[in-house]
Design a protein around this motif. Structure first.
Motif, PDB file in Angstrom:
ATOM      1  N   GLU A  53      32.641  43.288  21.567  1.00  0.00           N
ATOM      2  CA  GLU A  53      32.378  42.000  22.211  1.00  0.00           C
ATOM      3  C   GLU A  53      32.707  40.843  21.270  1.00  0.00           C
ATOM      4  N   TYR A  66      37.527  32.358  33.641  1.00  0.00           N
ATOM      5  CA  TYR A  66      37.154  33.320  32.606  1.00  0.00           C
ATOM      6  C   TYR A  66      35.679  33.692  32.701  1.00  0.00           C
ATOM      7  N   LYS A  73      33.669  33.716  35.143  1.00  0.00           N
ATOM      8  CA  LYS A  73      33.312  34.480  36.340  1.00  0.00           C
ATOM      9  C   LYS A  73      33.892  35.896  36.322  1.00  0.00           C
ATOM     10  N   ALA A  74      34.811  36.158  35.407  1.00  0.00           N
ATOM     11  CA  ALA A  74      35.511  37.446  35.376  1.00  0.00           C
ATOM     12  C   ALA A  74      34.668  38.537  34.725  1.00  0.00           C
ATOM     13  N   LYS A  75      34.915  39.787  35.122  1.00  0.00           N
ATOM     14  CA  LYS A  75      34.319  40.932  34.460  1.00  0.00           C
ATOM     15  C   LYS A  75      35.072  41.199  33.167  1.00  0.00           C
ATOM     16  N   MET A  76      34.491  42.016  32.298  1.00  0.00           N
ATOM     17  CA  MET A  76      35.068  42.224  30.976  1.00  0.00           C
ATOM     18  C   MET A  76      36.509  42.711  31.037  1.00  0.00           C
ATOM     19  N   ASN A  77      36.817  43.633  31.924  1.00  0.00           N
ATOM     20  CA  ASN A  77      38.174  44.154  32.033  1.00  0.00           C
ATOM     21  C   ASN A  77      39.163  43.030  32.321  1.00  0.00           C
ATOM     22  N   ASP A  78      38.783  42.118  33.244  1.00  0.00           N
ATOM     23  CA  ASP A  78      39.653  40.998  33.598  1.00  0.00           C
ATOM     24  C   ASP A  78      39.675  39.946  32.493  1.00  0.00           C
ATOM     25  N   LYS A  79      38.559  39.771  31.788  1.00  0.00           N
ATOM     26  CA  LYS A  79      38.538  38.827  30.662  1.00  0.00           C
ATOM     27  C   LYS A  79      39.553  39.245  29.599  1.00  0.00           C
ATOM     28  N   TYR A 139      35.505  49.564  26.520  1.00  0.00           N
ATOM     29  CA  TYR A 139      34.272  48.811  26.762  1.00  0.00           C
ATOM     30  C   TYR A 139      33.426  49.483  27.833  1.00  0.00           C
ATOM     31  N   SER A 140      34.050  49.973  28.884  1.00  0.00           N
ATOM     32  CA  SER A 140      33.282  50.627  29.944  1.00  0.00           C
ATOM     33  C   SER A 140      32.689  51.944  29.432  1.00  0.00           C
ATOM     34  N   SER A 195      29.637  50.918  27.413  1.00  0.00           N
ATOM     35  CA  SER A 195      28.551  50.477  28.298  1.00  0.00           C
ATOM     36  C   SER A 195      27.924  51.664  29.023  1.00  0.00           C
TER      37      SER A 195
END
Length: 271
Positions: free
Chosen positions: A160, A181, A183-189, A208-209, A212
């Motif tokens: 992170e 940015y 509003k995006a989920k981590m994958n999209d960020k 990352y997933s 998590s």
């Protein structure tokens, strides 16, 4: 991670992790038992924590034929001593074998596994803040003591932190859309920050997933099983980060040197 080689059983096997003796690894296990005996001489390459370098070790011990035969049949404790050929430093590993279950596990070692792994922290300190270098160290230490979920917590913090560093760089761009940015989920960020991140991180953003899921769903053993894969992934990302910084520094130095040369030659040409 599958532990199958002689080096794995010595240097990588975490404390209290059970290994089933099978047809595939029985020869390596027997080598572990006989290492240092009067009828077997074994050399192995590994990290020397006293000297912070890779060295060649030879096995030393007091195991004899009778001891090994008894251990195979009845089980029990045994140890393996490794002596550095170059400096004569000694490292020791302790094991217990359950003959009925055909399982063995490492129950101790000196220096500790965490000591072995700390060399990685030193190597990547240039790419980590003091706080996150400490977290990397804690992740390695927890894994070495069989704590999987806790080690994942610290690895995720490092991941992170790398994303946030790139985010801060992106904020300097006039074309950056902060609302999208946030509003995006981590994958999209990660995809939005692609231009600011190491290529391997973008390619392997599924890490990352995994981290998590490890924290919220996986067991201690499942996290331990996947720890080395994630750790290596983060190390590759940090290596890219270091290489980028070094390349940028060389480019800055080259620009200054070229400018100075141009200025000197320009002045010289007016004479």
């Amino acid at each position: 991670m599958q532990y199958a080689t002689f080096e794995d059983f010595l240097f990588k096997l975490p404390i209290y992790t059970k290994v089933q003796v099978t047809d595939a690894n029985s020869e390596v296990f027997l080598l572990l038992l006989t290492c240092g005996s009067s009828f077997s001489e074994t050399a192995v390459d590994g990290y020397n924590p006293y000297r912070s370098l890779i060295t060649t070790y030879t096995c030393r011990g007091n195991n004899d034929h009778g001891f090994v035969d008894s251990l195979v049949d009845e089980g029990g404790y045994f140890h393996v001593d490794l002596t550095c050929k170059r400096y004569a430093d000694v490292v020791r590993f302790y094991y217990i074998y359950d003959a009925a279950a055909r399982e063995f596990m490492k129950v101790g070692q000196y220096p500790s596994m965490a000591t072995y792994e700390q060399s990685a922290v030193k190597r990547y300190q240039r790419a980590l803040s003091k706080e996150h270098a400490t977290e990397f160290s804690k992740a390695i230490g927890l894994k070495a003591h069989g704590v999987g979920i806790g080690s994942f917590v610290y690895l995720r913090r490092i991941f992170e932190r790398l994303i946030e560093e790139a985010h801060q760089e992106a904020l300097k761009s006039q074309n950056w859309d902060e609302e999208v940015y946030m509003k995006a989920k981590m994958n999209d960020k990660i995809l939005l920050l692609e231009a600011y991140l190491p290529g391997f991180l973008v390619e392997s953003r599924v890490m990352y997933s995994i981290l998590s899921k490890g924290i919220h769903e996986l067991s201690e053993q499942e996290c331990l099983h996947h720890f080395d894969a994630i750790k290596v992934g983060i190390e590759i990302i940090l290596e890219e980060h270091i290489e980028k910084k070094a390349r940028e520094q060389r480019m800055d130095e080259a620009r200054k040197a070229i400018a100075q040369a141009h200025q000197f030659l320009g002045k010289d040409s007016t004479k």
